[in-house]
Design a protein around this motif. Structure first.
Motif, PDB file in Angstrom:
ATOM      1  N   THR A   4       7.419 -14.923  39.785  1.00 22.14           N
ATOM      2  CA  THR A   4       7.367 -13.989  39.911  1.00 22.14           C
ATOM      3  C   THR A   4       7.992 -13.110  39.499  1.00 22.14           C
ATOM      4  O   THR A   4      10.016 -13.083  39.165  1.00 22.14           O
ATOM      5  N   GLY A  39      10.509  -8.640  39.646  1.00 20.95           N
ATOM      6  CA  GLY A  39      10.420  -7.251  40.184  1.00 20.95           C
ATOM      7  C   GLY A  39      11.928  -6.417  40.238  1.00 20.95           C
ATOM      8  O   GLY A  39      12.400  -7.108  39.038  1.00 20.95           O
ATOM      9  N   TRP A  40      11.912  -5.418  41.249  1.00 22.44           N
ATOM     10  CA  TRP A  40      12.672  -5.147  40.889  1.00 22.44           C
ATOM     11  C   TRP A  40      13.396  -4.805  42.455  1.00 22.44           C
ATOM     12  O   TRP A  40      12.562  -4.764  43.660  1.00 22.44           O
ATOM     13  N   LEU A  69      14.450  -4.787  48.198  1.00 19.23           N
ATOM     14  CA  LEU A  69      13.103  -5.674  47.159  1.00 19.23           C
ATOM     15  C   LEU A  69      12.526  -3.616  47.264  1.00 19.23           C
ATOM     16  O   LEU A  69      12.387  -3.035  48.060  1.00 19.23           O
ATOM     17  N   ALA A 117       9.556  -3.864  44.670  1.00 16.82           N
ATOM     18  CA  ALA A 117       8.061  -4.017  44.192  1.00 16.82           C
ATOM     19  C   ALA A 117       8.576  -5.111  43.670  1.00 16.82           C
ATOM     20  O   ALA A 117       9.194  -5.007  43.043  1.00 16.82           O
ATOM     21  N   SER A 118       7.137  -5.367  43.246  1.00 11.82           N
ATOM     22  CA  SER A 118       7.286  -7.463  42.490  1.00 11.82           C
ATOM     23  C   SER A 118       6.151  -7.791  42.647  1.00 11.82           C
ATOM     24  O   SER A 118       4.939  -7.175  43.143  1.00 11.82           O
ATOM     25  N   ILE A 119       5.776  -8.601  41.872  1.00 15.15           N
ATOM     26  CA  ILE A 119       4.448  -9.024  40.917  1.00 15.15           C
ATOM     27  C   ILE A 119       4.646 -10.690  41.002  1.00 15.15           C
ATOM     28  O   ILE A 119       5.391 -10.890  40.205  1.00 15.15           O
ATOM     29  N   PRO A 163       0.866  -6.508  42.593  1.00 17.75           N
ATOM     30  CA  PRO A 163       1.814  -5.521  42.234  1.00 17.75           C
ATOM     31  C   PRO A 163       2.612  -6.089  43.772  1.00 17.75           C
ATOM     32  O   PRO A 163       1.292  -4.781  44.710  1.00 17.75           O
ATOM     33  N   TYR A 191       5.042  -3.352  47.284  1.00 13.55           N
ATOM     34  CA  TYR A 191       5.205  -2.554  46.657  1.00 13.55           C
ATOM     35  C   TYR A 191       6.348  -1.927  48.107  1.00 13.55           C
ATOM     36  O   TYR A 191       5.569  -2.476  49.121  1.00 13.55           O
ATOM     37  N   LEU A 247       4.786  -0.811  39.118  1.00 11.70           N
ATOM     38  CA  LEU A 247       5.013  -1.843  38.689  1.00 11.70           C
ATOM     39  C   LEU A 247       4.119  -2.538  37.146  1.00 11.70           C
ATOM     40  O   LEU A 247       3.413  -2.182  37.516  1.00 11.70           O
ATOM     41  N   CYS A 249      16.949  -6.429  37.867  1.00 10.49           N
ATOM     42  CA  CYS A 249      15.462  -6.601  37.763  1.00 10.49           C
ATOM     43  C   CYS A 249      15.984  -7.566  38.344  1.00 10.49           C
ATOM     44  O   CYS A 249      16.621  -8.653  38.138  1.00 10.49           O
TER      45      CYS A 249
END
Length: 115
Positions: free
Chosen positions: A33, A35-36, A47, A49-51, A57, A59, A69, A95
């Motif tokens: 994973t 993300g930001w 958190l 967003a993550s992918i 992704p 959000y 993202l 990040c």
């Protein structure tokens, strides 16, 4: 040692747009994973967003419809495009990457939304 380096932060007016980047030292598909996260003064890191490596992704509700993202495997870079920015989006953006139980963080980059 995995390194994540953020760039592209700065000052933007409310309603404006900004894209921040995270350059990884490894193939980004190596991570389970990416993300930001962000942390505003006096608040906990949250958190944004993550992918996952093989999924779409996800959000936070506060940024859905405004943030996007994306990733470029060839450049080993994760992007966060931020539109319709609000003063509440002001924070240090970090990040994040995870592989199995190992978690990696960038140093963070300031995004300030102000007129």
């Amino acid at each position: 040692q995995v390194q994540l380096v953020e760039s592209g932060g700065g000052l933007v007016r409310p309603g404006g747009s900004l894209t921040i980047s995270c350059a990884a030292s490894e193939n980004i598909f190596f991570f389970n994973t990416m993300g930001w996260y962000r942390q505003a003064p006096g608040q906990e890191r949250e958190l944004v967003a993550s992918i996952p490596v093989a999924d779409s992704p996800k959000y936070a509700d506060s940024v859905k419809g405004r943030f996007t993202l994306s990733r470029d495997g060839a450049k080993k870079t994760l992007y966060l495009q931020m539109n319709s920015l609000e003063p509440e989006d002001t924070a240090v953006y970090f990040c994040h990457a995870r592989v199995a139980s190992r978690v990696y963080w960038g140093r963070g980059i300031q995004v300030t939304v102000s007129s």
